[in-house]
Scaffold this motif. Sequence first.
Motif, mmCIF file in Angstrom:
data_model
loop_
_atom_site.group_PDB
_atom_site.id
_atom_site.type_symbol
_atom_site.label_atom_id
_atom_site.label_comp_id
_atom_site.label_asym_id
_atom_site.label_seq_id
_atom_site.Cartn_x
_atom_site.Cartn_y
_atom_site.Cartn_z
ATOM 1 N N PRO A 151 54.856 40.610 43.921
ATOM 2 C CA PRO A 151 54.188 41.525 44.857
ATOM 3 C C PRO A 151 54.334 41.015 46.297
ATOM 4 O O PRO A 151 54.322 39.818 46.537
ATOM 5 N N LEU A 152 54.478 41.959 47.226
ATOM 6 C CA LEU A 152 54.568 41.627 48.647
ATOM 7 C C LEU A 152 53.324 42.154 49.355
ATOM 8 O O LEU A 152 52.429 42.708 48.721
ATOM 9 N N THR A 153 53.266 42.030 50.661
ATOM 10 C CA THR A 153 52.074 42.402 51.432
ATOM 11 C C THR A 153 51.661 43.853 51.198
ATOM 12 O O THR A 153 50.465 44.153 51.116
ATOM 13 N N ALA A 154 52.604 44.772 51.059
ATOM 14 C CA ALA A 154 52.294 46.196 50.886
ATOM 15 C C ALA A 154 51.876 46.544 49.449
ATOM 16 O O ALA A 154 51.532 47.696 49.173
ATOM 17 N N TYR A 155 51.864 45.572 48.570
ATOM 18 C CA TYR A 155 51.511 45.816 47.160
ATOM 19 C C TYR A 155 50.047 46.214 47.012
ATOM 20 O O TYR A 155 49.172 45.672 47.683
ATOM 21 N N THR A 156 49.805 47.156 46.106
ATOM 22 C CA THR A 156 48.455 47.467 45.634
ATOM 23 C C THR A 156 48.551 47.578 44.112
ATOM 24 O O THR A 156 49.635 47.857 43.568
ATOM 25 N N PRO A 157 47.445 47.397 43.395
ATOM 26 C CA PRO A 157 47.484 47.512 41.936
ATOM 27 C C PRO A 157 47.913 48.893 41.431
ATOM 28 O O PRO A 157 48.264 49.053 40.265
ATOM 29 N N ALA A 158 47.941 49.888 42.321
ATOM 30 C CA ALA A 158 48.404 51.223 41.924
ATOM 31 C C ALA A 158 49.911 51.236 41.621
ATOM 32 O O ALA A 158 50.398 52.145 40.959
ATOM 33 N N VAL A 159 50.641 50.213 42.088
ATOM 34 C CA VAL A 159 52.076 50.102 41.794
ATOM 35 C C VAL A 159 52.192 49.514 40.387
ATOM 36 O O VAL A 159 52.276 48.307 40.192
ATOM 37 N N ALA A 160 52.121 50.402 39.416
ATOM 38 C CA ALA A 160 52.154 50.001 38.005
ATOM 39 C C ALA A 160 52.758 51.134 37.193
ATOM 40 O O ALA A 160 52.788 52.282 37.633
ATOM 41 N N GLY A 161 53.278 50.786 36.031
ATOM 42 C CA GLY A 161 53.858 51.790 35.156
ATOM 43 C C GLY A 161 55.253 51.381 34.732
ATOM 44 O O GLY A 161 55.651 50.225 34.853
ATOM 45 N N ARG A 162 56.029 52.341 34.254
ATOM 46 C CA ARG A 162 57.374 52.080 33.734
ATOM 47 C C ARG A 162 58.350 51.801 34.868
ATOM 48 O O ARG A 162 58.414 52.524 35.850
#
Length: 171
Positions: A151-162
Motif C-alpha cells: 500500500p502507498l499513501t493514497a491507499y484506503t481499505p476500500a482498495v480490495a477485491g479480485r
Amino acid sequence: MIVRRHRADDYEAIRHIYAAAFTRPENPESVPLEVGLFEALWEAGDAIPELSFTALKEVGAVGHVTASRATVATDSVVAVGPIGVLPEYQGLGIGSALMDALLTAADAADVPMIVLLGSPQYYSRFGFRPAKELGVIPAEPRWGEAFQARPLTAYTPAVAGRFQYASGFSS
C-alpha cells in the motif's frame, strides 16, 4: 549509476537485459518468458512509461523495472514485472534502486497500491506483504504467498477485491 524513467529508445537494451537476466541454464537458447511479457505489455499499451525505470552505468543499460496497469476490483493499481538486472551487475543494489524509484514515483502519482508476484523474503524489504492481508484476491489461488501488495499513501481499505493483470500478461 543513474536510474531514470524508461525511454522508447531503451526497448532493445531492455529486451537484452531480460533475456540475459532470465536465461535458463538448462535451455540457454530459448527466449525467457520475461522477454515475451515485456514485449506484450509494451505492444498492448499496458506498460506505464512514467513508472518504468532503466538503470544505466558507463556501459549502458544494466537494469530495468516494468510497471503496468492492473486493477483490484474497480480500482486502478500498478503491477510490477518484469524487473531484471544483467547477471554481471546483480547483487550491487541496482534492483533495489529500480524498485525504490518505482515506489517513489507511484506514490507521487497517487497510486494506491503496487502488486507483484515474487519472493516474499526479497520483496518484504520494500514493504510488500501477502496481498490477502489487504483483502486482495489473486487471479490464481496457487500464487499463494508470492502474490504480494504494497500500500502507498493514497491507499484506503476500500482498495480490495479480485486482482486483474493487464491484458499483456495473458498474451
